[in-house]
Write an enzyme that holds these catalytic residues in place. Structure first.
Site, mmCIF file in Angstrom:
data_model
loop_
_atom_site.group_PDB
_atom_site.id
_atom_site.type_symbol
_atom_site.label_atom_id
_atom_site.label_comp_id
_atom_site.label_asym_id
_atom_site.label_seq_id
_atom_site.Cartn_x
_atom_site.Cartn_y
_atom_site.Cartn_z
ATOM 1 N N GLN A 91 60.571 -28.902 35.359
ATOM 2 C CA GLN A 91 61.189 -29.819 34.413
ATOM 3 C C GLN A 91 60.632 -31.230 34.595
ATOM 4 O O GLN A 91 59.426 -31.394 34.761
ATOM 5 C CB GLN A 91 62.713 -29.733 34.568
ATOM 6 C CG GLN A 91 63.228 -28.311 34.343
ATOM 7 C CD GLN A 91 64.729 -28.210 34.353
ATOM 8 O OE1 GLN A 91 65.444 -29.003 33.748
ATOM 9 N NE2 GLN A 91 65.246 -27.206 35.073
ATOM 10 N N LEU A 92 61.490 -32.243 34.571
ATOM 11 C CA LEU A 92 61.021 -33.622 34.655
ATOM 12 C C LEU A 92 60.911 -34.068 36.104
ATOM 13 O O LEU A 92 61.758 -33.739 36.937
ATOM 14 C CB LEU A 92 61.979 -34.568 33.921
ATOM 15 C CG LEU A 92 61.699 -34.842 32.432
ATOM 16 C CD1 LEU A 92 61.906 -33.572 31.633
ATOM 17 C CD2 LEU A 92 62.595 -35.964 31.912
ATOM 18 N N CYS A 194 64.029 -32.720 38.015
ATOM 19 C CA CYS A 194 63.953 -31.257 38.004
ATOM 20 C C CYS A 194 65.228 -30.612 37.470
ATOM 21 O O CYS A 194 65.550 -29.473 37.798
ATOM 22 C CB CYS A 194 63.616 -30.720 39.393
ATOM 23 S SG CYS A 194 62.047 -31.347 40.030
#
Length: 242
Positions: A91-92, A194
């Site tokens: 994810q991020l 994340c």
């Protein structure tokens, strides 16, 4: 919960390694993210065609955020720095100065074509690197990356010290790991790192844990631990600083 990936036999990554040694490269100046991705793409193609040796590339990025294939726009809370969509899993996350990024380009079809075991190998590499500084890193069943317990913050509190995001093309890996040595931890506040929003789970660094280390210290530990998990770290070519 402890991740069951810790029970996997990782010795076959070294046993099945190709005859050519792994090349290591260290970049002194921060590398813009698009340039890093383009360089990895080119090298992966060369490795897959047996035209270049495997490569571990150690670098830092200027401050930026990346979003993996599972990234959610809602996890971006404040666009402080440029955001890049990327093909890695996950994810991020944040990258920036003080964080050691290791991009790992290995030919898994000549080592072990097993994505789950490869991720476990990267986790083990991080855990052994941290152990060199008496930091206990651990896997977790429901959270990606490597974590450290923080009883000083309260019961059940843990912080993430290293992130993992990988991609494979023709069984050649790229992207890799990021260990927080001394980044500006407040930069993680602009995202849900994340996708982990539980307030008991934060982000830390080696310096935050009381280990004032240099990148050279961490790089040495990375090379030694890599040898143990993935095979010989002896450079096929002279180490290149770019």
């Amino acid at each position: 919960m402890v991740n069951d990936r810790q029970s996997l036999d990782l010795t076959t990554f070294a046993a099945r390694a190709s005859a050519g040694a792994v090349e290591w490269r260290i970049s002194d100046a921060p590398v813009p993210y698009p340039e890093a991705v383009a360089a990895m793409e080119a090298r992966v193609a060369e490795i897959a065609a047996d035209q270049a040796p495997e490569l571990v590339w150690l670098l830092e990025h200027p401050p930026l955020y990346t979003s993996g294939t599972s990234g959610k726009l809602a996890d971006l809370l404040d666009l402080r720095f440029p955001m890049f969509a990327t093909g890695r899993g996950g994810q991020l996350t944040y990258h920036g100065p003080g964080q050691r990024v290791a991009y790992v380009m290995l030919d898994l079809k000549r080592r072990r074509p097993d994505v789950r075991a490869y991720v476990a190998g990267l986790e083990e590499w991080i855990i052994r690197t941290l152990a060199a500084f008496n930091v206990r890193g651990e896997r977790r069943e429901d959270r990606v990356g490597v974590w450290v317990s923080r009883p000083d913050k309260g019961a059940g509190f843990e912080d993430k010290i290293a992130a993992i995001g990988v991609r494979l093309r023709r069984w050649v890996s790229f992207h890799g790991i990021a260990i927080n040595v001394e980044p500006e931890l407040s930069h993680f506040d602009a995202i849900v790192p994340c996708g982990v929003a539980n307030p008991r789970y934060g982000v830390t660094s080696l310096v935050d844990l009381g280990h004032p280390l240099t990148m050279a210290d961490v790089d040495l530990a990375l090379r030694q631990a890599f040898d143990e998990v993935f095979g010989s770290a002896k450079a096929r070519l002279p180490e290149e600083t770019v």
